[in-house]
Design a protein around this motif. Structure first.
Motif, PDB file in Angstrom:
ATOM      1  N   LEU A 198       2.014 -21.772  63.352  1.00 20.36           N
ATOM      2  CA  LEU A 198       0.614 -21.969  63.748  1.00 20.36           C
ATOM      3  C   LEU A 198      -0.052 -23.020  62.860  1.00 20.36           C
ATOM      4  N   LEU A 199       0.291 -23.000  61.564  1.00 21.34           N
ATOM      5  CA  LEU A 199      -0.309 -23.984  60.654  1.00 21.34           C
ATOM      6  C   LEU A 199       0.160 -25.393  60.984  1.00 21.34           C
ATOM      7  N   VAL A 200       1.408 -25.523  61.473  1.00 22.90           N
ATOM      8  CA  VAL A 200       1.880 -26.861  61.840  1.00 22.90           C
ATOM      9  C   VAL A 200       1.247 -27.304  63.160  1.00 22.90           C
ATOM     10  N   VAL A 201       0.972 -26.342  64.039  1.00 19.67           N
ATOM     11  CA  VAL A 201       0.336 -26.698  65.310  1.00 19.67           C
ATOM     12  C   VAL A 201      -1.102 -27.162  65.078  1.00 19.67           C
ATOM     13  N   THR A 202      -1.751 -26.596  64.038  1.00 13.62           N
ATOM     14  CA  THR A 202      -3.177 -26.895  63.831  1.00 13.62           C
ATOM     15  C   THR A 202      -3.496 -28.390  63.757  1.00 13.62           C
ATOM     16  N   PRO A 203      -2.848 -29.177  62.858  1.00 16.86           N
ATOM     17  CA  PRO A 203      -3.206 -30.603  62.844  1.00 16.86           C
ATOM     18  C   PRO A 203      -2.890 -31.310  64.163  1.00 16.86           C
ATOM     19  N   ALA A 204      -1.868 -30.829  64.895  1.00 17.44           N
ATOM     20  CA  ALA A 204      -1.563 -31.456  66.180  1.00 17.44           C
ATOM     21  C   ALA A 204      -2.670 -31.162  67.174  1.00 17.44           C
ATOM     22  N   GLU A 205      -3.133 -29.920  67.167  1.00 25.17           N
ATOM     23  CA  GLU A 205      -4.224 -29.521  68.062  1.00 25.17           C
ATOM     24  C   GLU A 205      -5.474 -30.353  67.769  1.00 25.17           C
ATOM     25  N   LEU A 206      -5.652 -30.699  66.500  1.00 21.71           N
ATOM     26  CA  LEU A 206      -6.840 -31.451  66.104  1.00 21.71           C
ATOM     27  C   LEU A 206      -6.607 -32.960  66.139  1.00 21.71           C
ATOM     28  N   SER A 207      -5.417 -33.398  66.520  1.00 20.83           N
ATOM     29  CA  SER A 207      -5.065 -34.832  66.529  1.00 20.83           C
ATOM     30  C   SER A 207      -5.328 -35.486  65.184  1.00 20.83           C
ATOM     31  N   LYS A 208      -4.884 -34.837  64.110  1.00 24.27           N
ATOM     32  CA  LYS A 208      -5.027 -35.443  62.791  1.00 24.27           C
ATOM     33  C   LYS A 208      -3.675 -36.022  62.376  1.00 24.27           C
ATOM     34  N   ILE A 209      -3.711 -36.983  61.427  1.00 21.29           N
ATOM     35  CA  ILE A 209      -2.462 -37.503  60.882  1.00 21.29           C
ATOM     36  C   ILE A 209      -1.639 -36.317  60.398  1.00 21.29           C
ATOM     37  N   PRO A 210      -0.342 -36.218  60.604  1.00 21.99           N
ATOM     38  CA  PRO A 210       0.569 -37.188  61.213  1.00 21.99           C
ATOM     39  C   PRO A 210       0.631 -37.117  62.738  1.00 21.99           C
ATOM     40  N   PHE A 211      -0.247 -36.359  63.368  1.00 24.02           N
ATOM     41  CA  PHE A 211      -0.162 -36.210  64.820  1.00 24.02           C
ATOM     42  C   PHE A 211      -1.311 -36.927  65.519  1.00 24.02           C
ATOM     43  N   ASP A 212      -1.807 -38.026  64.932  1.00 23.62           N
ATOM     44  CA  ASP A 212      -2.955 -38.678  65.562  1.00 23.62           C
ATOM     45  C   ASP A 212      -2.519 -39.772  66.518  1.00 23.62           C
ATOM     46  N   ILE A 213      -1.319 -39.627  67.090  1.00 25.10           N
ATOM     47  CA  ILE A 213      -0.812 -40.657  67.996  1.00 25.10           C
ATOM     48  C   ILE A 213      -1.718 -40.972  69.178  1.00 25.10           C
TER      49      ILE A 213
END
Ligand code: SF4
Lengths: 331, 143
Positions: A198-213
């Motif tokens: 869940l903690l790894v999904v959080t930045p992706a859900e928020l589109s933050k680096i490293p998931f700000d693609i």
């Protein structure tokens, strides 16, 4: 359990304005701390407020190629959706405003709405950059949704096996019965795995680096948001800030719903106040470790890397967590 | 009408290179490094003119860039200001009267601030961006 109209309205207003303010304050902390980690002084804590005020003053341009009503409507939908989730989340010792009217599954769906609104807004903008951004956001949505769903459902299912008959998909019930103390060692391992996913999904859900693609300023010029300006951009900015609060409140409700008022022997208004403060601290800790530290420490991943990361290791981890919880029940 | 304080505290800049030698562009990047830390003043580089308040234009405006510069200027939402960075954009500089040069910049779009130098120092660029706000206020461009 029903809420009176007056409570709902007043509570709603407090929650809306409170979360907007809080989201912007936490965004300020985010930028300040990130700057300190990079050896900079960084902007003042009020910077996000300046940004939003400025964006409200700016001209609101709708591009010629855009589908106007979709383009203007999606920022509102995005902001409304994240604000609605707040009504279903337990916030610092207080039960969810609309508890009884919606549960974990509804929250799961509502979480996807802001992303969908951004995708539609991106396509409606009619710009190639925004279209590429929208496609990337779609890929990302499909990648992180599966581990997220496994995590939420596993927790609710394990609770249902312990408390038969209770309405365990309700977030109020989940927050009132932390699972950590009710399961055996295997269950604790499972919960840790679910918490990590869940903690790894959080930045992706928020589109933050490293998931700000989807936004990737340096390659696709702000992506989804490339054509947005003025008031519409301000609304997406606010939605992003509130979503940060929503995601961390969800993590807190599922995994760390503890208060400190009861152990300290405080009750009544003082206890509620202390618990609310402690809730803010918990949210901050979650944001610190899932957004701020990660944002500074990592570079942006490529879209295929994100898809692979969530489809293979993260899904495997979430499934493993679920299996551990199931084993804990059987053994 | 004076611009509210938050406007001066949150200037987002967009960088337009209209045929520069890349010297000025590197200095702009240098101005954004942690050493100068323009985020202290709320100055941020954006990836799209739609988010920008200040356009940093470098270079003498070559023939292919003429229409693009006009278009980027139109794409930027009001209130906005143009800051010309470097001698080329201000006067033509070393490319003065070249067959391919349509500039300088102020013949194409209205310019608020000229930052001279070949290339200017990062401090001068930051100063130019800050002065652009004062220009906006005097001109009363805000609405
Ligand atoms: S002013 Fe000098 S450094 Fe800047 S673009 Fe022109 S030639 Fe290059």
């Amino acid at each position: 359990m029903t809420v009176g109209i007056a409570t709902a309205v007043w509570g709603g207003i407090v929650v809306l304005f409170g979360s907007g303010l809080l989201g912007l304050v936490y965004k300020g902390f985010d930028r300040k701390l990130a700057a300190h980690m990079q050896g900079r002084i960084g902007p003042p804590l009020r910077q996000p407020f300046y940004d939003v005020t400025k964006l409200m003053i700016k001209e609101n341009i709708v591009p010629d190629h855009a589908v106007t009503w979709l383009f203007n409507g999606m920022p509102v939908v995005s902001l409304a959706a994240v604000a609605t989730i707040l009504f279903y989340l337990p916030l610092g010792g207080f039960a969810p405003l609309f508890s009884g009217y919606g549960d974990l599954i509804l929250v799961l769906y509502l979480l996807a709405v802001p992303a969908l609104a951004m995708i539609i807004g991106g396509f409606a903008a009619g710009s190639p950059y925004a279209t590429v951004g929208a496609q990337r956001e779609m890929v990302m949505l499909m990648s992180y949704e599966f581990p997220l769903a496994i995590t939420l459902v596993s927790v609710a299912w394990r609770l249902a096996t312990i408390l038969p008959g209770a309405h365990t998909f309700s977030l109020a019930v989940i927050a009132a019965h932390p699972l950590w103390g009710m399961v055996g060692p295997l269950g604790v391992i499972g919960l840790v795995l679910l918490l990590i996913s869940l903690l790894v999904v959080t930045p992706a859900e928020l589109s933050k680096i490293p998931f700000d693609i989807p936004e990737a300023e340096t390659e696709i010029a702000g992506g989804l948001l490339a054509e947005y300006s003025g008031r519409n951009l301000a609304m997406f900015y606010l939605a992003d800030a509130v979503k940060m609060i929503v995601m961390s409140a969800l993590v807190v409700a599922l995994f760390i719903p503890y208060g400190i008022a009861a152990p300290l022997g405080l009750a009544g208004a003082l206890g509620a106040f202390i618990d609310a403060l402690f809730f803010l601290v918990k949210i901050f800790v979650v944001i610190f470790f899932t957004v701020i530290v990660v944002r500074v420490g990592f570079a942006r991943l490529k879209v295929d890397q994100v898809a692979r990361l969530f489809w293979l290791p993260m899904t495997a981890m979430a499934l493993l967590g679920m299996i551990f919880l199931a084993l804990d029940r059987i053994l | 009408m004076a611009l509210p304080r938050s406007f001066k505290k949150a200037l987002w800049v967009f960088h337009v290179a209209t045929g520069s030698c890349n010297g000025c562009d590197i200095e702009i990047v240098a101005a954004l490094t942690p050493r100068y830390d323009t985020e202290r003043f709320g100055i941020m580089l954006t990836g799209t003119p739609r988010h920008a308040d200040v356009l940093l234009v470098t270079g003498p405006v070559t023939r292919p860039m003429l229409s693009r510069l006009k278009r980027i200027y139109d794409q930027t939402p009001d209130p906005k200001a143009v800051v010309v960075v470097g001698g080329c954009g201000s006067t033509g500089g070393v490319f003065y009267e070249s067959y391919n040069v349509q500039g300088p910049v102020d013949e194409v779009v209205p310019v608020a601030v000229y930052v001279p130098g070949c290339p200017p120092r990062p401090e001068a660029i930051i100063d130019g961006v800050v002065k652009a706000v004062a220009h906006l206020e005097q001109a009363g461009v805000s609405k």
